[in-house]
Design a protein around this motif. Structure first.
Motif, PDB file in Angstrom:
ATOM      1  N   ILE A   3    -148.778 -57.479  77.462  1.00 32.01           N
ATOM      2  CA  ILE A   3    -148.438 -57.956  78.804  1.00 32.01           C
ATOM      3  C   ILE A   3    -148.593 -59.469  78.897  1.00 32.01           C
ATOM      4  N   ARG A   4    -149.634 -60.007  78.255  1.00 31.69           N
ATOM      5  CA  ARG A   4    -149.794 -61.462  78.249  1.00 31.69           C
ATOM      6  C   ARG A   4    -148.586 -62.132  77.587  1.00 31.69           C
ATOM      7  N   ALA A   5    -148.109 -61.555  76.485  1.00 33.54           N
ATOM      8  CA  ALA A   5    -146.942 -62.112  75.796  1.00 33.54           C
ATOM      9  C   ALA A   5    -145.714 -62.085  76.699  1.00 33.54           C
ATOM     10  N   LEU A   6    -145.608 -61.057  77.540  1.00 34.23           N
ATOM     11  CA  LEU A   6    -144.486 -60.967  78.469  1.00 34.23           C
ATOM     12  C   LEU A   6    -144.591 -62.067  79.526  1.00 34.23           C
ATOM     13  N   HIS A   7    -145.797 -62.309  80.019  1.00 33.15           N
ATOM     14  CA  HIS A   7    -146.004 -63.412  80.967  1.00 33.15           C
ATOM     15  C   HIS A   7    -145.612 -64.743  80.316  1.00 33.15           C
ATOM     16  N   GLU A   8    -146.027 -64.945  79.083  1.00 33.38           N
ATOM     17  CA  GLU A   8    -145.708 -66.189  78.390  1.00 33.38           C
ATOM     18  C   GLU A   8    -144.202 -66.340  78.190  1.00 33.38           C
ATOM     19  N   LYS A   9    -143.518 -65.240  77.978  1.00 30.97           N
ATOM     20  CA  LYS A   9    -142.068 -65.266  77.775  1.00 30.97           C
ATOM     21  C   LYS A   9    -141.339 -65.720  79.034  1.00 30.97           C
ATOM     22  N   TYR A  10    -141.782 -65.262  80.196  1.00 29.61           N
ATOM     23  CA  TYR A  10    -141.052 -65.532  81.435  1.00 29.61           C
ATOM     24  C   TYR A  10    -141.599 -66.706  82.240  1.00 29.61           C
ATOM     25  N   ALA A  11    -142.818 -67.137  81.990  1.00 31.04           N
ATOM     26  CA  ALA A  11    -143.381 -68.257  82.751  1.00 31.04           C
ATOM     27  C   ALA A  11    -142.614 -69.541  82.440  1.00 31.04           C
ATOM     28  N   PRO A  12    -142.100 -70.224  83.456  1.00 32.96           N
ATOM     29  CA  PRO A  12    -141.321 -71.442  83.200  1.00 32.96           C
ATOM     30  C   PRO A  12    -142.185 -72.631  82.819  1.00 32.96           C
ATOM     31  N   THR A  13    -143.463 -72.620  83.210  1.00 32.42           N
ATOM     32  CA  THR A  13    -144.372 -73.717  82.893  1.00 32.42           C
ATOM     33  C   THR A  13    -145.758 -73.146  82.619  1.00 32.42           C
ATOM     34  N   ALA A  14    -146.578 -73.960  81.977  1.00 33.15           N
ATOM     35  CA  ALA A  14    -147.961 -73.546  81.721  1.00 33.15           C
ATOM     36  C   ALA A  14    -148.705 -73.374  83.040  1.00 33.15           C
ATOM     37  N   GLU A  15    -148.380 -74.199  84.031  1.00 33.15           N
ATOM     38  CA  GLU A  15    -149.038 -74.092  85.334  1.00 33.15           C
ATOM     39  C   GLU A  15    -148.694 -72.764  86.012  1.00 33.15           C
ATOM     40  N   ALA A  16    -147.419 -72.373  85.947  1.00 29.95           N
ATOM     41  CA  ALA A  16    -147.003 -71.108  86.539  1.00 29.95           C
ATOM     42  C   ALA A  16    -147.694 -69.943  85.839  1.00 29.95           C
ATOM     43  N   PHE A  17    -147.775 -70.011  84.516  1.00 28.35           N
ATOM     44  CA  PHE A  17    -148.453 -68.953  83.769  1.00 28.35           C
ATOM     45  C   PHE A  17    -149.912 -68.839  84.198  1.00 28.35           C
ATOM     46  N   ALA A  18    -150.601 -69.964  84.285  1.00 28.96           N
ATOM     47  CA  ALA A  18    -152.018 -69.947  84.651  1.00 28.96           C
ATOM     48  C   ALA A  18    -152.213 -69.364  86.043  1.00 28.96           C
ATOM     49  N   LEU A  19    -151.351 -69.737  86.970  1.00 34.72           N
ATOM     50  CA  LEU A  19    -151.482 -69.267  88.352  1.00 34.72           C
ATOM     51  C   LEU A  19    -151.266 -67.759  88.447  1.00 34.72           C
ATOM     52  N   VAL A  20    -150.165 -67.285  87.868  1.00 34.00           N
ATOM     53  CA  VAL A  20    -149.779 -65.883  88.028  1.00 34.00           C
ATOM     54  C   VAL A  20    -150.609 -64.967  87.146  1.00 34.00           C
ATOM     55  N   HIS A  21    -150.766 -65.319  85.880  1.00 32.55           N
ATOM     56  CA  HIS A  21    -151.493 -64.436  84.967  1.00 32.55           C
ATOM     57  C   HIS A  21    -152.969 -64.348  85.350  1.00 32.55           C
ATOM     58  N   THR A  22    -153.552 -65.464  85.755  1.00 31.52           N
ATOM     59  CA  THR A  22    -154.956 -65.424  86.181  1.00 31.52           C
ATOM     60  C   THR A  22    -155.119 -64.530  87.403  1.00 31.52           C
ATOM     61  N   HIS A  23    -154.207 -64.657  88.352  1.00 31.49           N
ATOM     62  CA  HIS A  23    -154.253 -63.786  89.536  1.00 31.49           C
ATOM     63  C   HIS A  23    -154.192 -62.318  89.120  1.00 31.49           C
ATOM     64  N   CYS A  24    -153.287 -61.988  88.214  1.00 30.82           N
ATOM     65  CA  CYS A  24    -153.143 -60.601  87.768  1.00 30.82           C
ATOM     66  C   CYS A  24    -154.428 -60.111  87.098  1.00 30.82           C
ATOM     67  N   GLU A  25    -155.070 -60.961  86.315  1.00 33.68           N
ATOM     68  CA  GLU A  25    -156.345 -60.585  85.688  1.00 33.68           C
ATOM     69  C   GLU A  25    -157.428 -60.358  86.743  1.00 33.68           C
ATOM     70  N   ILE A  26    -157.443 -61.186  87.760  1.00 37.60           N
ATOM     71  CA  ILE A  26    -158.435 -61.026  88.827  1.00 37.60           C
ATOM     72  C   ILE A  26    -158.209 -59.711  89.568  1.00 37.60           C
ATOM     73  N   VAL A  27    -156.945 -59.391  89.848  1.00 33.36           N
ATOM     74  CA  VAL A  27    -156.643 -58.129  90.523  1.00 33.36           C
ATOM     75  C   VAL A  27    -157.109 -56.952  89.667  1.00 33.36           C
ATOM     76  N   TRP A  28    -156.917 -57.046  88.349  1.00 34.75           N
ATOM     77  CA  TRP A  28    -157.402 -55.978  87.471  1.00 34.75           C
ATOM     78  C   TRP A  28    -158.926 -55.899  87.499  1.00 34.75           C
ATOM     79  N   SER A  29    -159.612 -57.023  87.546  1.00 38.30           N
ATOM     80  CA  SER A  29    -161.074 -56.988  87.584  1.00 38.30           C
ATOM     81  C   SER A  29    -161.567 -56.315  88.859  1.00 38.30           C
ATOM     82  N   ILE A  30    -160.853 -56.521  89.965  1.00 34.64           N
ATOM     83  CA  ILE A  30    -161.215 -55.884  91.235  1.00 34.64           C
ATOM     84  C   ILE A  30    -160.948 -54.379  91.157  1.00 34.64           C
ATOM     85  N   ALA A  31    -159.777 -54.012  90.651  1.00 35.88           N
ATOM     86  CA  ALA A  31    -159.435 -52.591  90.539  1.00 35.88           C
ATOM     87  C   ALA A  31    -160.380 -51.873  89.580  1.00 35.88           C
TER      88      ALA A  31
END
Length: 207
Positions: free
Chosen positions: A9-37
């Protein structure tokens, strides 16, 4: 059904993220949501849920956000409501099955109905976008406790209830039903980005 792991899934995020900043914002959020769940899943009454499916849903749910960035790295906030459908399309193109694609298209707010789409003039095909399975509802619920807005921040259950009230009392009722079903997470401890939850205030920008 084959469920992708965190590395895939991380590789998929890296494939579609247009910038490193976008990747950090979205992927980190997704990891946080998983930590909560994951924390909520530790409750005995929820241990029958498919934790691998919940993890994949949390890590994939916002992947469509990447398609809302323009060539200059600016996010199209006006069409943000479409990010779920865009994520559904990405996963369909990647060959993921419908149960995984639904985590993208059926997690917005506490669920969007056909009436919501039509009455609010939302830029979506008229349909119900409601979380149905327990795993879908848990991913949708966990997502409500963290926002990617700048700066990223955690929300308590009461804060989210107050936020969603502007969309109608029925949305508050729907959120309270999720709250009763899954309980409230303790967000005072560490989270994947190295910060902490509401007890420590606001997260730093994901840049």
């Amino acid at each position: 059904m084959s469920i992708p792991g965190p590395d895939e899934i991380r590789a998929l995020h890296e494939k579609y993220a247009p910038t490193a900043e976008a990747f950090a914002l979205v992927h980190t959020h997704c990891e946080i949501v998983w930590s909560i769940a994951r924390q909520l899943l530790s409750a005995p009454r929820l241990r029958h849920l498919d934790a691998d499916l919940v993890r994949a849903g949390c890590l994939l749910h916002d992947i469509g956000v990447y398609r809302l960035y323009d060539a200059d790295g600016r996010l199209d906030h006006a069409r943000y409501i479409r990010h779920g459908l865009l994520g559904h399309e990405i996963l369909e193109q990647e060959g993921f099955p419908e149960p995984l694609r639904r985590f993208c298209s059926h997690h917005t707010g506490v669920g969007l109905t056909r009436h919501d789409v039509l009455s609010q003039g939302l830029p979506l095909p008229p349909a119900d976008y409601l979380a149905v399975t327990e795993e879908e509802r848990l991913v949708m619920y966990a997502d409500k406790f963290h926002t990617k807005s700048r700066p990223s921040a955690f929300l308590t259950a009461d804060e989210y209830a107050a936020h969603v009230r502007r969309f109608g009392e029925d949305k508050v009722t729907a959120f309270q039903a999720l709250r009763a079903e899954f309980g409230e997470p303790d967000l005072s401890g560490p989270v994947p980005c190295g910060g902490t939850g509401p007890a420590a205030g606001v997260l730093g920008r994901s840049e």
